[in-house]
Design a protein around this motif. Structure first.
Motif, PDB file in Angstrom:
ATOM      1  N   GLU A  84       0.858  -1.196   0.000  1.00  0.00           N
ATOM      2  CA  GLU A  84       0.000   0.000   0.000  1.00  0.00           C
ATOM      3  C   GLU A  84       0.888   1.238   0.000  1.00  0.00           C
ATOM      4  OE1 GLU A  84      -2.937   0.419   3.057  1.00  0.00           O
ATOM      5  OE2 GLU A  84      -3.570  -1.682   2.931  1.00  0.00           O
ATOM      6  N   TYR A  85       0.476   2.252  -0.736  1.00  0.00           N
ATOM      7  CA  TYR A  85       1.023   3.604  -0.626  1.00  0.00           C
ATOM      8  C   TYR A  85       0.055   4.527  -1.344  1.00  0.00           C
ATOM      9  CZ  TYR A  85       2.684   3.150  -5.469  1.00  0.00           C
ATOM     10  OH  TYR A  85       2.766   2.961  -6.824  1.00  0.00           O
ATOM     11  N   GLY A  86      -0.144   5.727  -0.810  1.00  0.00           N
ATOM     12  CA  GLY A  86      -1.081   6.629  -1.451  1.00  0.00           C
ATOM     13  C   GLY A  86      -1.307   7.896  -0.648  1.00  0.00           C
ATOM     14  N   ALA A  87      -2.031   8.814  -1.252  1.00  0.00           N
ATOM     15  CA  ALA A  87      -2.382  10.090  -0.630  1.00  0.00           C
ATOM     16  C   ALA A  87      -3.782  10.480  -1.079  1.00  0.00           C
ATOM     17  CB  ALA A  87      -1.385  11.184  -1.022  1.00  0.00           C
ATOM     18  N   ASP A  88      -4.546  11.049  -0.165  1.00  0.00           N
ATOM     19  CA  ASP A  88      -5.902  11.474  -0.518  1.00  0.00           C
ATOM     20  C   ASP A  88      -5.868  12.626  -1.511  1.00  0.00           C
ATOM     21  OD1 ASP A  88      -8.212  10.403   1.672  1.00  0.00           O
ATOM     22  OD2 ASP A  88      -6.124  10.194   2.284  1.00  0.00           O
ATOM     23  N   GLY A  89      -6.638  12.489  -2.573  1.00  0.00           N
ATOM     24  CA  GLY A  89      -6.762  13.550  -3.566  1.00  0.00           C
ATOM     25  C   GLY A  89      -8.224  13.814  -3.876  1.00  0.00           C
ATOM     26  N   LEU A  90      -8.732  14.945  -3.425  1.00  0.00           N
ATOM     27  CA  LEU A  90     -10.123  15.318  -3.702  1.00  0.00           C
ATOM     28  C   LEU A  90     -10.140  16.201  -4.949  1.00  0.00           C
ATOM     29  CD1 LEU A  90     -10.155  14.495  -0.630  1.00  0.00           C
ATOM     30  CD2 LEU A  90     -12.169  15.979  -0.436  1.00  0.00           C
ATOM     31  N   MET A  91     -10.961  15.847  -5.899  1.00  0.00           N
ATOM     32  CA  MET A  91     -10.936  16.528  -7.186  1.00  0.00           C
ATOM     33  C   MET A  91     -11.439  17.964  -7.123  1.00  0.00           C
ATOM     34  SD  MET A  91     -12.062  13.421  -9.732  1.00  0.00           S
ATOM     35  CE  MET A  91     -13.353  12.827  -8.621  1.00  0.00           C
ATOM     36  N   LYS A  92     -12.033  18.350  -5.993  1.00  0.00           N
ATOM     37  CA  LYS A  92     -12.506  19.726  -5.867  1.00  0.00           C
ATOM     38  C   LYS A  92     -11.425  20.658  -5.315  1.00  0.00           C
ATOM     39  CE  LYS A  92     -14.673  19.076  -1.297  1.00  0.00           C
ATOM     40  NZ  LYS A  92     -15.937  19.216  -0.547  1.00  0.00           N
ATOM     41  N   TYR A  93     -10.304  20.099  -4.827  1.00  0.00           N
ATOM     42  CA  TYR A  93      -9.243  20.911  -4.246  1.00  0.00           C
ATOM     43  C   TYR A  93      -8.045  20.990  -5.195  1.00  0.00           C
ATOM     44  CZ  TYR A  93     -11.814  20.363   0.139  1.00  0.00           C
ATOM     45  OH  TYR A  93     -12.779  20.365   1.117  1.00  0.00           O
ATOM     46  N   HIS A  94      -7.458  22.204  -5.308  1.00  0.00           N
ATOM     47  CA  HIS A  94      -6.333  22.423  -6.216  1.00  0.00           C
ATOM     48  C   HIS A  94      -5.358  23.414  -5.604  1.00  0.00           C
ATOM     49  CE1 HIS A  94      -8.327  20.165  -9.386  1.00  0.00           C
ATOM     50  NE2 HIS A  94      -9.431  20.751  -8.989  1.00  0.00           N
ATOM     51  N   SER A  95      -4.085  23.310  -6.028  1.00  0.00           N
ATOM     52  CA  SER A  95      -3.062  24.182  -5.455  1.00  0.00           C
ATOM     53  C   SER A  95      -1.934  24.411  -6.457  1.00  0.00           C
ATOM     54  CB  SER A  95      -2.496  23.552  -4.180  1.00  0.00           C
ATOM     55  OG  SER A  95      -1.413  24.307  -3.681  1.00  0.00           O
ATOM     56  N   LYS A  96      -1.474  25.661  -6.529  1.00  0.00           N
ATOM     57  CA  LYS A  96      -0.309  25.964  -7.368  1.00  0.00           C
ATOM     58  C   LYS A  96       0.988  25.646  -6.633  1.00  0.00           C
ATOM     59  CE  LYS A  96      -0.702  30.858  -6.090  1.00  0.00           C
ATOM     60  NZ  LYS A  96      -0.972  32.224  -6.609  1.00  0.00           N
ATOM     61  N   THR A  97       0.903  25.457  -5.313  1.00  0.00           N
ATOM     62  CA  THR A  97       2.052  25.014  -4.518  1.00  0.00           C
ATOM     63  C   THR A  97       1.614  23.811  -3.685  1.00  0.00           C
ATOM     64  OG1 THR A  97       1.472  26.605  -2.780  1.00  0.00           O
ATOM     65  CG2 THR A  97       3.113  27.294  -4.411  1.00  0.00           C
ATOM     66  N   PRO A  98       1.389  22.663  -4.323  1.00  0.00           N
ATOM     67  CA  PRO A  98       0.850  21.493  -3.614  1.00  0.00           C
ATOM     68  C   PRO A  98       1.726  21.058  -2.453  1.00  0.00           C
ATOM     69  CG  PRO A  98       1.678  20.904  -5.799  1.00  0.00           C
ATOM     70  CD  PRO A  98       1.665  22.381  -5.736  1.00  0.00           C
ATOM     71  N   GLN A  99       1.069  20.795  -1.324  1.00  0.00           N
ATOM     72  CA  GLN A  99       1.781  20.431  -0.108  1.00  0.00           C
ATOM     73  C   GLN A  99       1.106  19.249   0.563  1.00  0.00           C
ATOM     74  OE1 GLN A  99       2.087  23.857   2.439  1.00  0.00           O
ATOM     75  NE2 GLN A  99       2.902  25.185   0.813  1.00  0.00           N
ATOM     76  N   GLN A 100       1.897  18.515   1.312  1.00  0.00           N
ATOM     77  CA  GLN A 100       1.398  17.382   2.074  1.00  0.00           C
ATOM     78  C   GLN A 100       0.256  17.819   2.986  1.00  0.00           C
ATOM     79  OE1 GLN A 100       4.560  15.489   4.170  1.00  0.00           O
ATOM     80  NE2 GLN A 100       3.241  14.202   5.432  1.00  0.00           N
ATOM     81  N   GLY A 101      -0.882  17.130   2.867  1.00  0.00           N
ATOM     82  CA  GLY A 101      -2.014  17.422   3.725  1.00  0.00           C
ATOM     83  C   GLY A 101      -3.004  18.420   3.171  1.00  0.00           C
ATOM     84  N   ASP A 102      -2.788  18.906   1.936  1.00  0.00           N
ATOM     85  CA  ASP A 102      -3.749  19.882   1.408  1.00  0.00           C
ATOM     86  C   ASP A 102      -4.899  19.217   0.648  1.00  0.00           C
ATOM     87  OD1 ASP A 102      -2.731  19.203  -1.104  1.00  0.00           O
ATOM     88  OD2 ASP A 102      -1.713  21.128  -1.432  1.00  0.00           O
ATOM     89  N   TYR A 103      -4.854  17.889   0.517  1.00  0.00           N
ATOM     90  CA  TYR A 103      -5.901  17.086  -0.126  1.00  0.00           C
ATOM     91  C   TYR A 103      -6.127  17.458  -1.587  1.00  0.00           C
ATOM     92  CZ  TYR A 103      -7.048  15.355   4.525  1.00  0.00           C
ATOM     93  OH  TYR A 103      -6.983  14.762   5.758  1.00  0.00           O
ATOM     94  N   SER A 104      -5.192  18.174  -2.186  1.00  0.00           N
ATOM     95  CA  SER A 104      -5.390  18.623  -3.564  1.00  0.00           C
ATOM     96  C   SER A 104      -5.077  17.514  -4.554  1.00  0.00           C
ATOM     97  CB  SER A 104      -4.509  19.836  -3.856  1.00  0.00           C
ATOM     98  OG  SER A 104      -3.138  19.463  -3.909  1.00  0.00           O
ATOM     99  N   GLU A 105      -5.697  17.605  -5.707  1.00  0.00           N
ATOM    100  CA  GLU A 105      -5.412  16.666  -6.789  1.00  0.00           C
ATOM    101  C   GLU A 105      -3.952  16.805  -7.235  1.00  0.00           C
ATOM    102  OE1 GLU A 105      -7.648  15.114 -10.858  1.00  0.00           O
ATOM    103  OE2 GLU A 105      -8.217  17.032  -9.960  1.00  0.00           O
ATOM    104  N   GLU A 106      -3.424  18.019  -7.123  1.00  0.00           N
ATOM    105  CA  GLU A 106      -2.036  18.254  -7.524  1.00  0.00           C
ATOM    106  C   GLU A 106      -1.046  17.557  -6.587  1.00  0.00           C
ATOM    107  OE1 GLU A 106      -4.518  20.740  -9.710  1.00  0.00           O
ATOM    108  OE2 GLU A 106      -4.395  20.613  -7.520  1.00  0.00           O
ATOM    109  N   TYR A 107      -1.296  17.613  -5.259  1.00  0.00           N
ATOM    110  CA  TYR A 107      -0.353  16.954  -4.358  1.00  0.00           C
ATOM    111  C   TYR A 107      -0.414  15.438  -4.515  1.00  0.00           C
ATOM    112  CZ  TYR A 107       2.435  15.326  -0.544  1.00  0.00           C
ATOM    113  OH  TYR A 107       3.415  14.673   0.174  1.00  0.00           O
ATOM    114  N   GLN A 108      -1.603  14.902  -4.750  1.00  0.00           N
ATOM    115  CA  GLN A 108      -1.683  13.458  -4.979  1.00  0.00           C
ATOM    116  C   GLN A 108      -0.766  13.058  -6.144  1.00  0.00           C
ATOM    117  OE1 GLN A 108      -5.240  11.608  -6.705  1.00  0.00           O
ATOM    118  NE2 GLN A 108      -5.215  10.072  -5.079  1.00  0.00           N
TER     119      GLN A 108
END
Length: 442
Positions: A243-267
């Motif tokens: 197992e390995y992974g990170a939560d990515g919610l398609m409604k969240y986005h970031s130009k500076t994706p960071q751990q814990g922001d739940y953005s599709e970009e950080y995933q």
């Protein structure tokens, strides 16, 4: 290297006749002759050829249906797994419908099948009797499925604490599997906090670890150190990252994706970094993305949404494929494509943006409002400081002159704050793990 994973699928009929020659019973089944072994370096060998397990994990549930899914649902799941290019699937953490095994048999997908001996030891002896019974039934009901390559005897069983009794029970389960089916390999999936030198890592043929560096703990780069440490202790032990992974919610986005922001970009960033490190670690014989699909999880309330684990590469209803789906498709699939990322981030306020695309065509040429911004090569293509005009912007890309993609971005004066997660990041691990879960009886 492309592996010839398919063999000839044969049909067999067994007929039982009495002493008078009358047929009293008849059973039909199918089979494939194949061999999966490991060499002294811990590599997987399929029919004489080295293979890496490029896998995804799957839960047997679906939005508004739970586990009551149809054959059509299973077939859709299977086609999506085929599209991404995976050669293996981990069916977690319980018995799955035999129809899904049939689909894997027909296409040559390798399967890890396992029982729900999971998370923490139940002191009631009847619970362990149940685990042994489930393992026997799993093997005896399914051992003719040529897709099954690994029998799984436990998943994160030390999450609730370690003990000699746990070690003893895992050994007994492994012995049962080897006795009933000595032709197949066994594996177990360890909780990431388990010390590498724990005797539990010496029981099964293949060792799996569920690692979330860069999401729950630490940074993605910590995986590199962990992998080297494991290899030093067990230089010939077959290892998979189960197992390995990170939560990515398609409604969240970031130009500076960071751990814990739940953005599709950080995933996307998370998977790019972790998979790159795995591929630089040749003793990691395979990995299983957690998860192929978003799935129901009653104990969770992350990213502002209750009851869902958003680590999937595809939405719970199977209607939306996240950007990270296309990252793995670029790494695994031979079906030529190119995909522009952050397509659901439709409204921006920045005058200049970064653009990223995934492709397996080898290159991509970017055009924004008809202006050519040049070519990039590789699987991950990036352009920085791309100007946007106010209003509608058309971003298109050509991949290897054989495939294209296009998205529309609207630039406005004010930033749209709905794309940003504003809650507190408190994972279910921080709530106390399994002991801290409050189960809703409905």
């Amino acid at each position: 290297m492309e592996i010839k994973r398919k063999g000839n699928l044969y049909n067999i009929t067994a007929i039982l006749v009495n002493k008078d020659g009358q047929v009293v019973d008849e059973v039909q089944d199918s089979f494939v002759i194949r061999e999966l072994t490991v060499d002294k370096a811990g590599n997987f060998i399929l029919n004489g050829e080295k293979i890496r397990l490029n896998g995804v994990a799957r839960h047997q549930d679906r939005k508004n249906k739970g586990g009551a899914i149809s054959k059509e649902d299973m077939r859709e799941d299977f086609e999506i797994i085929k599209e991404i290019g995976a050669n293996s699937v981990r069916l977690a953490h319980y018995q799955h419908d035999s129809f899904f095994y049939d689909l894997c048999d027909e296409d040559g997908i390798l399967v890890c099948a396992e029982i729900p001996f999971i998370s923490m030891l139940n002191e009631d002896s009847a619970a362990f009797d149940n685990a042994k019974s489930q393992l026997r039934e799993l093997i005896l009901q399914n051992w003719n499925h040529p897709s099954i390559c690994l029998w799984g005897v436990q998943n994160e069983i030390t999450m609730g604490g370690e003990s000699d009794e746990i070690t003893s029970q895992v050994k007994e389960l492994n012995d049962i599997a080897k006795t009933l089916d000595p032709s197949r390999l066994t594996y177990s999936a360890q909780f990431m906090a388990l010390n590498i030198k724990n005797p539990l890592n010496e029981i099964t043929d293949v060792q799996g670890y569920n690692l979330y560096y860069g999401w729950y703990v630490g940074e993605c780069e910590d995986f590199r150190t962990w992998a080297k440490d494991f290899h030093e202790v067990y230089p010939g032990k077959p290892l998979v990252i189960s197992e390995y992974g990170a939560d990515g919610l398609m409604k969240y986005h970031s130009k500076t994706p960071q751990q814990g922001d739940y953005s599709e970009e950080y995933q996307g960033v998370y998977h790019e970094k972790n998979y790159e490190i795995m591929m630089e670690s040749p003793w990691v014989g395979g990995s299983f993305v957690w998860n192929m699909f978003d799935f129901a999880s009653n104990g969770r309330e992350e990213g502002g949404v209750s009851g869902i684990n958003h680590k999937g590469l595809v939405s719970h209803d199977r209607k939306e494929k996240k950007d990270t789906f296309y990252y793995y498709k670029a790494m695994w699939s031979n079906e030529l494509f190119i995909h522009l990322c952050s397509r659901r981030w439709k409204v921006r306020s920045d005058a200049n943006i970064s653009v990223k695309a995934y492709t397996n065509t080898g290159c991509g040429e970017l055009l924004v409002n008809g202006v050519d911004f040049g070519k990039r090569t590789g699987h991950i293509l990036k352009w920085n400081d791309i100007p946007l005009k106010m209003g509608k912007n058309i971003i298109s890309i050509i991949g290897g002159r054989v495939t294209t993609d296009e998205i529309v971005i609207i630039r406005q004066e004010d930033e749209d704050s709905s794309y940003e997660f504003k809650g507190n990041v408190i994972s279910w691990h921080e709530k106390g793990g399994v002991e801290g879960l409050e189960i809703n009886p409905e």
